[in-house]
Scaffold this motif. Sequence first.
Motif, PDB file in Angstrom:
ATOM      1  N   GLU A 154     -27.226 -15.426  44.232  1.00 30.23           N
ATOM      2  CA  GLU A 154     -27.603 -15.907  45.561  1.00 30.23           C
ATOM      3  C   GLU A 154     -26.867 -15.122  46.632  1.00 30.23           C
ATOM      4  N   ASP A 155     -27.530 -14.982  47.774  1.00 31.33           N
ATOM      5  CA  ASP A 155     -26.920 -14.274  48.896  1.00 31.33           C
ATOM      6  C   ASP A 155     -25.658 -14.981  49.358  1.00 31.33           C
ATOM      7  N   GLU A 156     -24.704 -14.192  49.767  1.00 26.87           N
ATOM      8  CA  GLU A 156     -23.444 -14.687  50.306  1.00 26.87           C
ATOM      9  C   GLU A 156     -23.706 -15.145  51.738  1.00 26.87           C
ATOM     10  N   ASP A 157     -23.464 -16.407  52.002  1.00 26.76           N
ATOM     11  CA  ASP A 157     -23.691 -16.945  53.341  1.00 26.76           C
ATOM     12  C   ASP A 157     -22.357 -17.247  54.008  1.00 26.76           C
ATOM     13  N   ALA A 158     -22.207 -16.734  55.199  1.00 24.13           N
ATOM     14  CA  ALA A 158     -21.021 -17.052  55.998  1.00 24.13           C
ATOM     15  C   ALA A 158     -21.445 -18.011  57.087  1.00 24.13           C
ATOM     16  N   LEU A 159     -20.579 -18.916  57.405  1.00 24.67           N
ATOM     17  CA  LEU A 159     -20.865 -19.822  58.507  1.00 24.67           C
ATOM     18  C   LEU A 159     -20.919 -19.024  59.802  1.00 24.67           C
ATOM     19  N   ALA A 160     -21.855 -19.377  60.655  1.00 23.61           N
ATOM     20  CA  ALA A 160     -22.053 -18.639  61.899  1.00 23.61           C
ATOM     21  C   ALA A 160     -20.788 -18.599  62.743  1.00 23.61           C
ATOM     22  N   ASP A 204     -20.100 -10.320  54.618  1.00 20.97           N
ATOM     23  CA  ASP A 204     -21.005  -9.166  54.588  1.00 20.97           C
ATOM     24  C   ASP A 204     -20.563  -8.141  53.547  1.00 20.97           C
ATOM     25  N   THR A 205     -19.263  -7.926  53.435  1.00 23.33           N
ATOM     26  CA  THR A 205     -18.729  -6.980  52.453  1.00 23.33           C
ATOM     27  C   THR A 205     -19.035  -7.448  51.038  1.00 23.33           C
ATOM     28  N   ILE A 206     -18.805  -8.713  50.767  1.00 27.08           N
ATOM     29  CA  ILE A 206     -19.104  -9.276  49.443  1.00 27.08           C
ATOM     30  C   ILE A 206     -20.603  -9.142  49.160  1.00 27.08           C
ATOM     31  N   GLN A 207     -21.424  -9.439  50.165  1.00 33.02           N
ATOM     32  CA  GLN A 207     -22.873  -9.349  49.994  1.00 33.02           C
ATOM     33  C   GLN A 207     -23.290  -7.923  49.630  1.00 33.02           C
ATOM     34  N   LYS A 208     -22.837  -6.960  50.413  1.00 28.96           N
ATOM     35  CA  LYS A 208     -23.288  -5.582  50.223  1.00 28.96           C
ATOM     36  C   LYS A 208     -22.693  -4.915  48.984  1.00 28.96           C
ATOM     37  N   LEU A 209     -21.405  -5.128  48.737  1.00 28.66           N
ATOM     38  CA  LEU A 209     -20.745  -4.412  47.650  1.00 28.66           C
ATOM     39  C   LEU A 209     -20.800  -5.124  46.303  1.00 28.66           C
ATOM     40  N   VAL A 259     -22.834  -8.645  45.586  1.00 28.87           N
ATOM     41  CA  VAL A 259     -24.087  -9.345  45.307  1.00 28.87           C
ATOM     42  C   VAL A 259     -25.278  -8.387  45.265  1.00 28.87           C
ATOM     43  N   ASP A 260     -25.448  -7.575  46.286  1.00 33.24           N
ATOM     44  CA  ASP A 260     -26.577  -6.643  46.304  1.00 33.24           C
ATOM     45  C   ASP A 260     -26.506  -5.640  45.152  1.00 33.24           C
ATOM     46  N   SER A 261     -25.299  -5.150  44.862  1.00 33.77           N
ATOM     47  CA  SER A 261     -25.139  -4.184  43.768  1.00 33.77           C
ATOM     48  C   SER A 261     -25.472  -4.802  42.416  1.00 33.77           C
ATOM     49  N   VAL A 262     -24.981  -6.013  42.174  1.00 30.15           N
ATOM     50  CA  VAL A 262     -25.272  -6.695  40.914  1.00 30.15           C
ATOM     51  C   VAL A 262     -26.773  -6.958  40.794  1.00 30.15           C
ATOM     52  N   ASN A 263     -27.400  -7.418  41.870  1.00 32.14           N
ATOM     53  CA  ASN A 263     -28.838  -7.694  41.830  1.00 32.14           C
ATOM     54  C   ASN A 263     -29.657  -6.427  41.566  1.00 32.14           C
ATOM     55  N   GLN A 264     -29.240  -5.309  42.144  1.00 33.62           N
ATOM     56  CA  GLN A 264     -29.941  -4.048  41.893  1.00 33.62           C
ATOM     57  C   GLN A 264     -29.818  -3.631  40.423  1.00 33.62           C
ATOM     58  N   GLU A 265     -28.631  -3.790  39.873  1.00 34.67           N
ATOM     59  CA  GLU A 265     -28.425  -3.448  38.465  1.00 34.67           C
ATOM     60  C   GLU A 265     -29.210  -4.383  37.551  1.00 34.67           C
ATOM     61  N   LEU A 266     -29.223  -5.677  37.877  1.00 36.71           N
ATOM     62  CA  LEU A 266     -30.015  -6.621  37.093  1.00 36.71           C
ATOM     63  C   LEU A 266     -31.492  -6.226  37.108  1.00 36.71           C
ATOM     64  N   ASP A 267     -32.001  -5.895  38.290  1.00 35.36           N
ATOM     65  CA  ASP A 267     -33.397  -5.449  38.391  1.00 35.36           C
ATOM     66  C   ASP A 267     -33.629  -4.222  37.526  1.00 35.36           C
ATOM     67  N   GLN A 268     -32.741  -3.262  37.613  1.00 36.10           N
ATOM     68  CA  GLN A 268     -32.878  -2.016  36.863  1.00 36.10           C
ATOM     69  C   GLN A 268     -32.939  -2.281  35.361  1.00 36.10           C
ATOM     70  N   ILE A 269     -32.082  -3.132  34.880  1.00 36.70           N
ATOM     71  CA  ILE A 269     -32.020  -3.407  33.444  1.00 36.70           C
ATOM     72  C   ILE A 269     -33.150  -4.336  33.007  1.00 36.70           C
ATOM     73  N   LEU A 270     -33.252  -5.499  33.620  1.00 36.87           N
ATOM     74  CA  LEU A 270     -34.182  -6.524  33.140  1.00 36.87           C
ATOM     75  C   LEU A 270     -35.643  -6.182  33.391  1.00 36.87           C
ATOM     76  N   SER A 271     -35.945  -5.501  34.480  1.00 36.98           N
ATOM     77  CA  SER A 271     -37.336  -5.151  34.782  1.00 36.98           C
ATOM     78  C   SER A 271     -37.839  -3.974  33.958  1.00 36.98           C
ATOM     79  N   ASN A 272     -36.932  -3.209  33.408  1.00 33.10           N
ATOM     80  CA  ASN A 272     -37.328  -2.025  32.641  1.00 33.10           C
ATOM     81  C   ASN A 272     -37.178  -2.189  31.132  1.00 33.10           C
ATOM     82  N   LEU A 273     -36.663  -3.304  30.696  1.00 33.19           N
ATOM     83  CA  LEU A 273     -36.509  -3.557  29.261  1.00 33.19           C
ATOM     84  C   LEU A 273     -37.627  -4.488  28.810  1.00 33.19           C
TER      85      LEU A 273
END
Length: 184
Positions: free
Chosen positions: A127-133, A142-147, A149-163
Amino acid sequence: MLCAVWASAAKAYFLSPLSPDTTASRPTVEHSHRQGGWLLLFLFVYGLTALMDLAVQPSSTPVALKTIAERNDISLQFLEHIFACFRRMGIVKSVKGSQGGYNLAKDAGEITVASVVEALEGSYHLEDEDALAESSYRGISDTIQKLVVDSVNQELDQILSNLTLAQMTGYYADHYEKQEMYYI
């Protein structure tokens, strides 16, 4: 979102006393973190195991769930819930009658591990990292999200969608099938 039958299936499986067709090593609710991802991991592994079993069988002959359950030491009741999710997502099809059972609904090369996870659990992404406004630590979020969460999700897509299920059964056939032949 979880397949609607998971809550009742998991509760019935993990909270029921052991029956003669199950082993004493079955994971317990305490080991599966009922509210966390470990329970879903068990469900996913059981589902993927059953699909691989189905995929290595001749496609012209439906396979009974009882047979798959016995070969893989999975509760039949639990497997019925798993296959209900697979059927709804078009991964398997059922064949009625005395010689009935299940077949893959499409070629094993078209069934990705991502589609199996999605059939059982919904999205597999973190799930996306949400910071209180009003938080003064928005940059941390934002750092946690980009470095992370987004990185893990991209890797998951790469592995699970191609296997695919075909790749997995091919690997199994090349490395293990001669040692663990299933006889019908």
